[in-house]
Design a protein around this motif. Structure first.
Motif, mmCIF file in Angstrom:
data_model
loop_
_atom_site.group_PDB
_atom_site.id
_atom_site.type_symbol
_atom_site.label_atom_id
_atom_site.label_comp_id
_atom_site.label_asym_id
_atom_site.label_seq_id
_atom_site.Cartn_x
_atom_site.Cartn_y
_atom_site.Cartn_z
ATOM 1 N N ILE A 65 18.351 8.826 -3.658
ATOM 2 C CA ILE A 65 18.881 9.480 -2.070
ATOM 3 C C ILE A 65 17.776 8.511 -1.298
ATOM 4 N N ILE A 66 18.393 8.035 -0.614
ATOM 5 C CA ILE A 66 18.132 6.870 0.674
ATOM 6 C C ILE A 66 17.512 7.674 0.860
ATOM 7 N N ASN A 103 21.026 18.893 6.264
ATOM 8 C CA ASN A 103 20.767 17.008 6.733
ATOM 9 C C ASN A 103 21.529 16.547 5.497
ATOM 10 N N PRO A 104 22.939 16.086 5.914
ATOM 11 C CA PRO A 104 23.552 15.300 4.636
ATOM 12 C C PRO A 104 22.707 14.158 4.049
ATOM 13 N N TYR A 105 23.175 13.860 2.583
ATOM 14 C CA TYR A 105 21.956 12.953 2.644
ATOM 15 C C TYR A 105 23.048 11.099 2.197
ATOM 16 N N GLU A 106 22.505 10.203 2.606
ATOM 17 C CA GLU A 106 22.744 8.929 2.318
ATOM 18 C C GLU A 106 22.266 8.242 0.738
ATOM 19 N N LYS A 107 23.607 7.705 -0.398
ATOM 20 C CA LYS A 107 22.887 7.148 -1.559
ATOM 21 C C LYS A 107 23.521 5.576 -1.728
ATOM 22 N N ASP A 136 10.445 2.809 -5.445
ATOM 23 C CA ASP A 136 10.926 2.272 -6.219
ATOM 24 C C ASP A 136 12.749 1.858 -6.182
ATOM 25 N N ALA A 137 13.244 2.170 -6.384
ATOM 26 C CA ALA A 137 14.372 2.288 -7.667
ATOM 27 C C ALA A 137 15.350 2.009 -6.845
ATOM 28 N N TYR A 138 15.521 1.841 -5.463
ATOM 29 C CA TYR A 138 16.160 1.930 -4.561
ATOM 30 C C TYR A 138 16.726 -0.005 -4.440
#
Length: 288
Positions: A65-66, A103-107, A136-138
């Motif tokens: 989840i960004i 608040n829809p996510y961006e992923k 850090d997974a991003y």
């Protein structure tokens, strides 16, 4: 044995950057030939009605989840998702996930197949919960996402992706271990109180009031983080003080016992020898 039926449904609208990773036309490679077969990678920014229903699908999914919020229902358990969360969905599971309406996510995500990935999860004991808070997974998933620009065939991307995902799981495991071993603040307060009161003995009842936890909780966590019980810790602190008197003064054992809050010289000698292997007199002579 009857094969489980699989289904996949998507609701709502989404803006999506999506890439599939095909085999080369002239290659006869199979899944068994590679540690990971990337199906697709993508970055998705859905609307508030976005939700996915997936049953018994035969792929792995990792999503990060960004920004924004969402939810996950996985094998009968519910999870709230927010920025910095990552989740791993394994094949043949019941999955429901989507964006929060307000608040829809961006992923960013990856779908892949693998015969051995579950063994890695199990060996690292990361298969108990699908969700990890690991910002850090991003960077790992972004690097996998960019493989589409340089290694867009399965044959080229497989080993690079496998290494990135393996390192990601190792980092998550180390992060989880650090969370488990975080030193509770109340133990710091207890240690400071003991040091302040030394050589006066402090009862366990007094320490639990300082910590505001039960005796069992205090003793168990004291042993976990300090390596001994509060009583043993205090005893060794008083014995260290006794060693200082033995080395730097001419005080008698009776005087040292009184200063270090032992009932008499015999009690001091017994405790001293049990911990250090020498009697106080033997220790004093060895330091001359």
């Amino acid at each position: 044995m009857e094969k489980k039926k699989h289904s996949f449904k998507v609701f709502g609208n989404e803006k999506e950057l999506l890439t599939y990773f095909p085999y080369r036309d002239d290659c006869n490679s199979q899944l068994d030939d590679y540690p990971i077969h990337i199906e697709a990678v993508g970055i998705t920014k859905p609307d508030s009605n976005y939700r996915v229903l997936r049953n018994n699908w035969n792929i792995y999914t990792i999503e990060y989840i960004i920004s924004g919020n969402g939810y996950l229902e996985y094998n009968g358990k519910n999870y709230k998702l927010s920025s910095g969360d990552m989740y791993i969905l394994t094949p043949n599971s019941i999955q429901r996930y989507g964006a929060e309406k307000d608040n829809p996510y961006e992923k960013i995500w990856i779908n892949f197949r693998s015969k051995n990935f579950i063994k890695i999860l199990e060996s690292l004991k990361l298969n108990k919960s699908p969700v990890f808070h690991f910002p850090d997974a991003y960077e790992y998933l972004k690097e996998i996402y960019t493989l589409k620009d340089t290694h867009h065939f399965v044959e080229d991307s497989s080993y690079i992706c496998y290494k990135l995902l393996f390192n990601l799981l190792i980092d998550i495991k180390e992060s989880e271990n650090k969370k488990v071993n975080i030193f509770p603040q109340y133990l710091s307060d207890v240690l400071a109180y003991i040091d302040k009161k030394t050589p006066d003995p402090v009862s366990i009842e007094e320490l639990t009031k300082i910590a505001n936890v039960s005796q069992v909780c205090l003793i168990n966590n004291f042993k976990k983080h300090i390596g001994e019980t509060p009583y043993s810790y205090q005893l060794k602190t008083r014995l260290k003080l006794a060693k200082m008197y033995l080395t730097n003064s001419d005080k008698t054992l009776d005087e040292i016992a009184e200063l270090c809050f032992f009932c008499d010289a015999f009690a001091l000698s017994k405790a001293f020898k049990k911990v250090y292997g020498l009697s106080p007199r033997e220790y004093r002579q060895s330091e001359i």
